[in-house]
Design a protein around this motif. Structure first.
Motif, PDB file in Angstrom:
ATOM      1  N   CYS A  90       0.839  -1.212   0.000  1.00  0.00           N
ATOM      2  CA  CYS A  90       0.000   0.000   0.000  1.00  0.00           C
ATOM      3  C   CYS A  90       0.870   1.256   0.000  1.00  0.00           C
ATOM      4  O   CYS A  90       0.583   2.226  -0.714  1.00  0.00           O
ATOM      5  CB  CYS A  90      -0.926   0.011   1.216  1.00  0.00           C
ATOM      6  SG  CYS A  90      -2.282  -1.180   1.095  1.00  0.00           S
ATOM      7  N   LYS A 119      -5.222   0.085   6.354  1.00  0.00           N
ATOM      8  CA  LYS A 119      -4.139   0.320   5.391  1.00  0.00           C
ATOM      9  C   LYS A 119      -4.659   0.254   3.958  1.00  0.00           C
ATOM     10  O   LYS A 119      -4.283   1.064   3.109  1.00  0.00           O
ATOM     11  CB  LYS A 119      -3.023  -0.699   5.601  1.00  0.00           C
ATOM     12  CG  LYS A 119      -2.212  -0.440   6.869  1.00  0.00           C
ATOM     13  CD  LYS A 119      -1.288  -1.583   7.207  1.00  0.00           C
ATOM     14  CE  LYS A 119      -0.599  -1.313   8.556  1.00  0.00           C
ATOM     15  NZ  LYS A 119       0.187  -2.445   9.027  1.00  0.00           N
ATOM     16  N   ILE A 121      -7.739   0.817   2.999  1.00  0.00           N
ATOM     17  CA  ILE A 121      -8.620   1.971   2.778  1.00  0.00           C
ATOM     18  C   ILE A 121      -7.796   3.220   2.487  1.00  0.00           C
ATOM     19  O   ILE A 121      -8.100   3.987   1.574  1.00  0.00           O
ATOM     20  CB  ILE A 121      -9.539   2.181   4.005  1.00  0.00           C
ATOM     21  CG1 ILE A 121     -10.632   1.103   4.012  1.00  0.00           C
ATOM     22  CG2 ILE A 121     -10.166   3.568   3.994  1.00  0.00           C
ATOM     23  CD1 ILE A 121     -11.391   1.009   5.305  1.00  0.00           C
ATOM     24  N   SER A 122      -6.733   3.442   3.261  1.00  0.00           N
ATOM     25  CA  SER A 122      -5.875   4.613   3.043  1.00  0.00           C
ATOM     26  C   SER A 122      -5.272   4.594   1.653  1.00  0.00           C
ATOM     27  O   SER A 122      -5.092   5.632   1.017  1.00  0.00           O
ATOM     28  CB  SER A 122      -4.755   4.654   4.089  1.00  0.00           C
ATOM     29  OG  SER A 122      -5.301   4.796   5.371  1.00  0.00           O
ATOM     30  N   SER A 123      -4.943   3.399   1.177  1.00  0.00           N
ATOM     31  CA  SER A 123      -4.324   3.280  -0.150  1.00  0.00           C
ATOM     32  C   SER A 123      -5.334   3.460  -1.273  1.00  0.00           C
ATOM     33  O   SER A 123      -5.039   4.055  -2.300  1.00  0.00           O
ATOM     34  CB  SER A 123      -3.651   1.915  -0.272  1.00  0.00           C
ATOM     35  OG  SER A 123      -3.082   1.734  -1.544  1.00  0.00           O
ATOM     36  N   SER A 125      -8.197   5.130  -1.226  1.00  0.00           N
ATOM     37  CA  SER A 125      -9.105   6.272  -1.129  1.00  0.00           C
ATOM     38  C   SER A 125      -8.733   7.432  -2.042  1.00  0.00           C
ATOM     39  O   SER A 125      -9.300   8.504  -1.931  1.00  0.00           O
ATOM     40  CB  SER A 125      -9.164   6.767   0.320  1.00  0.00           C
ATOM     41  OG  SER A 125      -7.867   7.048   0.810  1.00  0.00           O
ATOM     42  N   LEU A 131     -12.211   2.856  -4.047  1.00  0.00           N
ATOM     43  CA  LEU A 131     -12.591   2.601  -2.665  1.00  0.00           C
ATOM     44  C   LEU A 131     -13.892   1.801  -2.611  1.00  0.00           C
ATOM     45  O   LEU A 131     -14.065   0.916  -1.771  1.00  0.00           O
ATOM     46  CB  LEU A 131     -12.745   3.940  -1.925  1.00  0.00           C
ATOM     47  CG  LEU A 131     -12.877   3.887  -0.403  1.00  0.00           C
ATOM     48  CD1 LEU A 131     -11.777   3.058   0.228  1.00  0.00           C
ATOM     49  CD2 LEU A 131     -12.883   5.285   0.173  1.00  0.00           C
ATOM     50  N   SER A 153     -12.155   5.459   9.343  1.00  0.00           N
ATOM     51  CA  SER A 153     -10.955   5.277   8.526  1.00  0.00           C
ATOM     52  C   SER A 153     -11.186   5.721   7.079  1.00  0.00           C
ATOM     53  O   SER A 153     -10.299   6.270   6.442  1.00  0.00           O
ATOM     54  CB  SER A 153     -10.518   3.816   8.546  1.00  0.00           C
ATOM     55  OG  SER A 153     -10.181   3.424   9.846  1.00  0.00           O
ATOM     56  N   GLN A 156     -11.001   9.419   7.156  1.00  0.00           N
ATOM     57  CA  GLN A 156      -9.609   9.841   7.326  1.00  0.00           C
ATOM     58  C   GLN A 156      -8.806   9.611   6.053  1.00  0.00           C
ATOM     59  O   GLN A 156      -8.002  10.461   5.643  1.00  0.00           O
ATOM     60  CB  GLN A 156      -8.971   9.065   8.485  1.00  0.00           C
ATOM     61  CG  GLN A 156      -7.540   9.481   8.830  1.00  0.00           C
ATOM     62  CD  GLN A 156      -7.474  10.891   9.359  1.00  0.00           C
ATOM     63  OE1 GLN A 156      -8.266  11.299  10.187  1.00  0.00           O
ATOM     64  NE2 GLN A 156      -6.519  11.654   8.865  1.00  0.00           N
ATOM     65  N   GLY A 157      -9.039   8.467   5.412  1.00  0.00           N
ATOM     66  CA  GLY A 157      -8.321   8.166   4.169  1.00  0.00           C
ATOM     67  C   GLY A 157      -8.657   9.152   3.067  1.00  0.00           C
ATOM     68  O   GLY A 157      -7.781   9.608   2.332  1.00  0.00           O
ATOM     69  N   CYS A 160      -6.908  12.466   3.895  1.00  0.00           N
ATOM     70  CA  CYS A 160      -5.452  12.396   3.686  1.00  0.00           C
ATOM     71  C   CYS A 160      -5.085  12.450   2.207  1.00  0.00           C
ATOM     72  O   CYS A 160      -4.017  12.954   1.850  1.00  0.00           O
ATOM     73  CB  CYS A 160      -4.885  11.123   4.308  1.00  0.00           C
ATOM     74  SG  CYS A 160      -4.888  11.145   6.112  1.00  0.00           S
ATOM     75  N   ASN A 161      -5.946  11.923   1.353  1.00  0.00           N
ATOM     76  CA  ASN A 161      -5.656  11.910  -0.077  1.00  0.00           C
ATOM     77  C   ASN A 161      -6.260  13.092  -0.826  1.00  0.00           C
ATOM     78  O   ASN A 161      -6.310  13.101  -2.049  1.00  0.00           O
ATOM     79  CB  ASN A 161      -6.132  10.596  -0.697  1.00  0.00           C
ATOM     80  CG  ASN A 161      -5.234   9.434  -0.329  1.00  0.00           C
ATOM     81  OD1 ASN A 161      -4.040   9.455  -0.604  1.00  0.00           O
ATOM     82  ND2 ASN A 161      -5.788   8.433   0.326  1.00  0.00           N
TER      83      ASN A 161
END
Length: 601
Positions: A90, A119, A121-123, A125, A131, A153, A156-157, A160-161
């Protein structure tokens, strides 16, 4: 060791792990291959250590290679190993490989924990569609309890993106607003059987994202809706909003949030108060700043010096040096002593607005109160004294500096040298120059330029040229200003040939000469009756577009040059060609026109 048969799996394992720790991933892999050739196999623990190490070095390609070996050897696949591998993939944006591992993990009957899902989800998003695909894949694996965590999450993801508005819309839909907003992710979190419980963290990530994106008003609206929704704001959230408002000089709204904060039983921190203090200083509200400092003292909070200095500088810039002095006095009364940087700003302001002596008085006063001035403080006064042609007093300050253990900087000496040169005391300037040594006060291009200019003004071009050569020997590269000073100075001293040499050297270094430099050279060549060189310089001026207009103060020099070149047999034909081409004015014709317009007597 190999020859004596002392190398076994344990020795190889130590070496392989050592290479991994040193970041030598390729050497570690090479050693593993050599082990396999000899029929030696790493144990499960070593494989796991290596995979962790390779992932930390962002070598997921080699980590996957080892992971496949682990699979073939039939070692137990743990959640932690999948966690490391999926996290590494990720981080490297290898989303498809991460998703494949996730699917393989489920096939092996290993239940993914919330950390792995976060992890992924963060990748994923970055794009809403990706997603959506991930949530389809993992939704059934999530129990009802972690769905709240999963939702947070996702928010947050997205934040962050940079998908702030997607996160904002998703949050509002779950709140019950904009149910038909068209967000493709909403279907996962709007199940009436399993209601998502919003909490402060859900709102905080989106509000902080909006603040980072500069959407302060939208963040404030969401903040108010959060309170209405029944979620209690945290101190950090209040601080973030107050900070954002203060940076926009929205002081009243900041005070209102501070009032609300206290009503909720949250005590302001040093950061809270200093945000507002900084805003007051930016707005030059002296009374408001001092009043707040009194309140800060009650809480034991100290005002940040950088804001006090900002206020002082702004006041001095707007001609309010006395008000700046009063502010510092009030600060001292309240028990917060300004530092030397702040006082230096006031001293500089007093010098610019009033006089050098006013600045000196304050300087002496704070020294008497136990302050230890730094080199910058001294330099402010030394510069002002030299500018006022009080160089002897400036030198006394330098001596005072050294008595206090301070080392004068190159800037200090440059001020003194410039002061002596402006006073016409070039020998004193050279004496000052001879005192410059050591790293802190090594002569720089400004030093040499000032002296070269001063020596030429004093009629010592040979010394100026020697100094120029010394500058080159010492590796001090002359800049455009230095060349201008030397060439202009040599022209004034009647050294036109030397001036031309350096003029050409300057152009070779792709430094563009100013207009006045051409004028200086033409004047020098005219004085030497070197008309061919005058013609060359005039042509160059025309070619580069630097010929002054008839209204320019330097045009009389050009006019004189054209007249003399027109009268000389060697240059007259070239001048006529330039006039006929319209590249230079016909000064004889312009004189006739001027004569016609003169009133008759």
């Amino acid at each position: 060791m190999l020859e004596k048969g002392w190398v076994d799996g344990h020795v190889f394992s130590i070496l392989v792990v050592a290479f991994s720790k040193w970041g030598e991933v390729d050497k570690a892999i090479e050693l593993i291959d050599r082990m396999e050739e000899r029929g030696i196999r790493l144990n499960e623990k070593t494989f796991f250590v290596l995979i962790h190490g390779f992932v930390s070095e962002s070598r997921t390609d080699k980590a996957l290679q080892l992971f496949n070996k682990v699979r073939k050897l039939g070692f137990c696949h743990s959640v932690s190993l999948f966690d490391v591998m999926i996290g590494g993939l990720c981080n490297n944006n290898e989303r498809e490989k991460a998703l494949l591992l996730y699917s393989e993990m489920k096939e092996l009957g290993i239940n993914p924990d919330s950390g792995i899902l976060m992890k992924l989800i963060s990748s994923f998003s970055e794009k809403e569609e990706e997603l959506d695909r991930l949530l389809q894949e993992c939704w059934e694996d999530v129990s009802s309890q972690p769905k709240n965590l999963l939702y947070s999450s996702v928010l947050q993801g997205l934040v962050c993106n940079g998908s702030i508005y997607t996160a904002y819309n998703l949050l509002r839909m779950v709140m019950g607003n904009d149910r038909n907003g068209g967000n493709v992710l909403a279907k996962y979190f709007l199940d009436e059987k399993e209601v998502i419980s919003l909490n402060t963290n859900s709102f905080t990530s989106v509000i902080n994202g909006l603040l980072s994106a500069g959407k302060v008003d939208l963040a404030l609206t969401l903040f108010r809706e959060m309170i209405q929704f029944g979620c209690n704001p945290t101190l950090l959230l209040y601080n973030g909003l107050i900070d954002a408002l203060c940076k926009l000089n929205r002081l009243e709204e900041s005070f209102e949030l501070l009032r609300q904060m206290k009503e909720m039983g949250l005590e302001p921190t040093n950061f809270t108060h200093n945000c507002i203090f900084g805003c007051l200083c930016q707005l030059e509200d002296v009374k408001g700043a001092v009043d707040l400092v009194r309140k800060m003292r009650f809480y034991g909070h100290e005002p940040w010096i950088k804001y006090s200095t900002l206020l002082v500088k702004n006041l001095c810039k707007h001609g309010k040096a006395e008000e700046a002095c009063k502010f510092l006095t009030d600060m001292s009364i309240e028990g917060f002593l300004p530092d030397m940087i702040t006082y230096s700003a006031v001293i500089n302001g007093l010098i610019e607005i009033k006089s050098v002596d006013t600045g000196l008085e304050l300087f002496q006063d704070i020294c008497a109160r136990g302050y230890c001035p730094d080199v910058i403080s001294y330099n402010i006064l030394i510069k002002a004294l030299c500018k006022a042609k009080r160089v002897t007093e400036a030198e006394c300050l330098v001596n005072d500096m050294m008595l206090k253990g301070l080392v004068p900087s190159a800037v200090t000496y440059n001020y003194l040298i410039d002061g002596w040169c402006n006073n016409g005391e070039i020998d004193q300037a050279m004496l000052c120059f001879s005192k410059m040594f050591g790293k802190e006060r090594e002569a720089n291009v400004i030093t040499y330029t000032t002296l070269v200019d001063g020596l030429c003004d004093y009629g010592r071009p040979d010394d100026a040229l020697k100094l120029w050569d010394e500058m080159d020997r010492k590796g001090c590269v002359p800049n455009r200003i230095a060349y201008h000073a030397l060439i202009n100075g040599l022209c004034k001293c009647g050294r036109s040939s030397a001036a031309l040499v350096h003029f050409n050297a300057m152009k070779e270094k792709e430094m563009k000469p100013d207009n006045y430099l051409y004028i200086a050279l033409i004047s020098a060549f005219l004085s030497d009756t070197n008309l061919p060189s005058v013609l060359d310089m005039l042509k160059e001026m025309v070619d580069v577009g630097n010929l002054p207009s008839p209204q320019d103060k330097n045009f009389p020099v050009i006019k004189d040059a054209i007249c003399k070149l027109s009268e000389d047999a060697r240059t007259s034909s070239s001048i006529r060609d330039l006039i006929e081409e319209g590249r230079i004015p016909d000064v004889s014709h312009s004189e006739l026109v001027e004569d016609r317009h003169k009133p008759s007597i």
